[in-house]
Enzyme design. Structure first.
Site, PDB file in Angstrom:
ATOM      1  N   SER A 126     143.413   4.268  12.907  1.00  0.00           N
ATOM      2  CA  SER A 126     144.534   3.980  12.012  1.00  0.00           C
ATOM      3  C   SER A 126     145.784   4.715  12.478  1.00  0.00           C
ATOM      4  CB  SER A 126     144.134   4.459  10.620  1.00  0.00           C
ATOM      5  OG  SER A 126     145.258   4.701   9.830  1.00  0.00           O
ATOM      6  N   TYR A 151     141.175  10.891   4.289  1.00  0.00           N
ATOM      7  CA  TYR A 151     140.907   9.617   4.981  1.00  0.00           C
ATOM      8  C   TYR A 151     141.436   9.681   6.422  1.00  0.00           C
ATOM      9  CZ  TYR A 151     142.045   5.093   6.860  1.00  0.00           C
ATOM     10  OH  TYR A 151     142.181   4.046   7.735  1.00  0.00           O
ATOM     11  N   LYS A 155     139.600   9.741  10.382  1.00  0.00           N
ATOM     12  CA  LYS A 155     139.925   8.899  11.545  1.00  0.00           C
ATOM     13  C   LYS A 155     140.232   9.780  12.768  1.00  0.00           C
ATOM     14  CE  LYS A 155     139.164   4.956   9.739  1.00  0.00           C
ATOM     15  NZ  LYS A 155     137.975   4.186  10.172  1.00  0.00           N
TER      16      LYS A 155
END
Ligand code: UDP
Length: 342
Positions: A126, A151, A155
């Site tokens: 991302s 989050y 990643k």
């Protein structure tokens, strides 16, 4: 025909990628436990491609259950790993849920990749790994900053885990960093299915247009941008799917070639929130109920990609416009309004 395992195959990007893989002659199997997706997406894939994709309803954090898939399919040539939780706000409230789910699933998968000697991996990353990017457009060489959420941190860690693993196992891998995926397949048979109230802009717009949500708030109109609203790089989800097919093809056809491990997947154009709303209204010939509201905490002012590396190295073609995104997203929302979700 080359067999590909797609994890999270019933999710938003996973399902569109499966359609593109099948259209390009790949045989696909999927693992998805429907924790953040819905089985009706499998019907949509079948309606579009004519193919029934076999899906294993198992949790990737369960190593033994996942191992059975590899025992059933010893001829997997590539894996595309989408399965992960992705809601930024939820990750702030439940960090351990995110670290556990997103990282245990990944290490399990890598363990099985080693055991069953799988060669190729594409990882769903991302643009959030860049944090508050220090330059625009963002290139793959732009330094990553401290993650803004658990989050985003999963990643960053996921990328590092794969990089380190590939130092001791001969894995070919690509880490694809998505900007803002939006839109739906033009058939409106598959699309985004947010659980609970959507947080992302485009599903919020479409649900406001159908009346499911009352009013869209544009978060902030006093940013130092052309119209005061934030800038993002919206990319059609079918173009994102196409990049995964292109990545796998490149790795398979040219395993020792001169390609990189990290690619930005964006349209390469920054669009403001106001532009998104106006384009949506224009292409769908309607008026949206919207208002300006306070800035949303944590939003960066502007972020968009330099996508030249992916376009050149992967021979990746972008086939869809910003207008296509807004049209297809609304068509999907209208279809969804008639569906009974199980
Ligand atoms: N946004 C907005 N109203 C909404 C949802 C999003 O104005 O109801 C804005 C948000 O502030 C950001 C842009 O739309 O500037 C994209 O937000 P999204 O959550 O879709 O993606 P991300 O912030 O992860 O780039």
């Amino acid at each position: 025909m080359s067999k590909v395992l797609v994890t999270g195959g019933c999710g938003y990007i996973g399902s569109h990628t499966i359609v593109d893989l099948i259209n390009n002659g790949f045989e696909v199997i999927s693992i998805d436990n429907f924790s953040r997706s819905n089985p009706l997406i499998l019907d949509g894939i079948k309606a579009i491609t004519g193919k029934v994709v076999s899906n294993y309803n198992i949790d990737l954090c369960d190593l033994e259950a996942t191992k059975k898939v590899f025992e059933d399919h010893t001829d997997i040539e590539g894996i595309i790993h989408f399965a992960a939780y992705k809601m930024v706000g939820e990750s702030v409230e439940k960090p351990l849920l995110y670290y556990h789910n997103n990282l245990v699933s990944l290490t399990n998968l890598l363990q099985l990749i080693e055991e069953f000697r799988v060669q190729n991996l594409v990882f769903s990353s991302s643009c959030s790994v860049y944090g508050n990017a220090t330059e625009l457009p963002v290139t793959e060489n732009t330094l990553t900053q401290k993650a803004e959420s658990p989050y985003a941190h999963t990643k960053q860690m996921g990328e590092a885990i794969i990089e380190n693993f590939a130092k001791c196992y001969p894995l070919k891998y690509m880490l694809l960093r998505y900007f803002n995926p939006a839109g739906a397949h033009e058939s409106a048979q598959i699309g985004e299915l947010p659980i609970d109230r959507p947080q992302n802009l485009v599903p919020y717009i479409t649900k406001t247009a159908t009346g499911e949500l009352e009013q869209l708030s544009i978060f902030g109109n006093d940013y130092p941008t052309k119209d005061g609203t934030c800038i993002r790089d919206y990319i059609h989800v079918m173009d994102i799917g196409g990049a995964h097919t292109a990545a796998l093809k490149r790795m398979q056809q040219d395993p020792d070639g001169d390609w990189a491990n990290i690619y930005n997947l964006g349209a390469g154009v920054g669009r403001s929130v106001l532009e998104a709303v106006q384009t949506f209204e224009q292409v769908n010939n309607l008026q949206l109920n919207w208002t300006y509201a306070d800035r949303r905490p944590g939003d960066v002012i502007a972020v968009y990609a330099d996508n030249q590396k992916a376009v050149n190295d992967l021979n990746w073609q972008l086939n869809y416009s910003f207008e296509d995104i807004m049209k297809s997203a609304y068509q999907w929302e209208l279809t969804l309004a008639d569906k009974v979700l199980v």
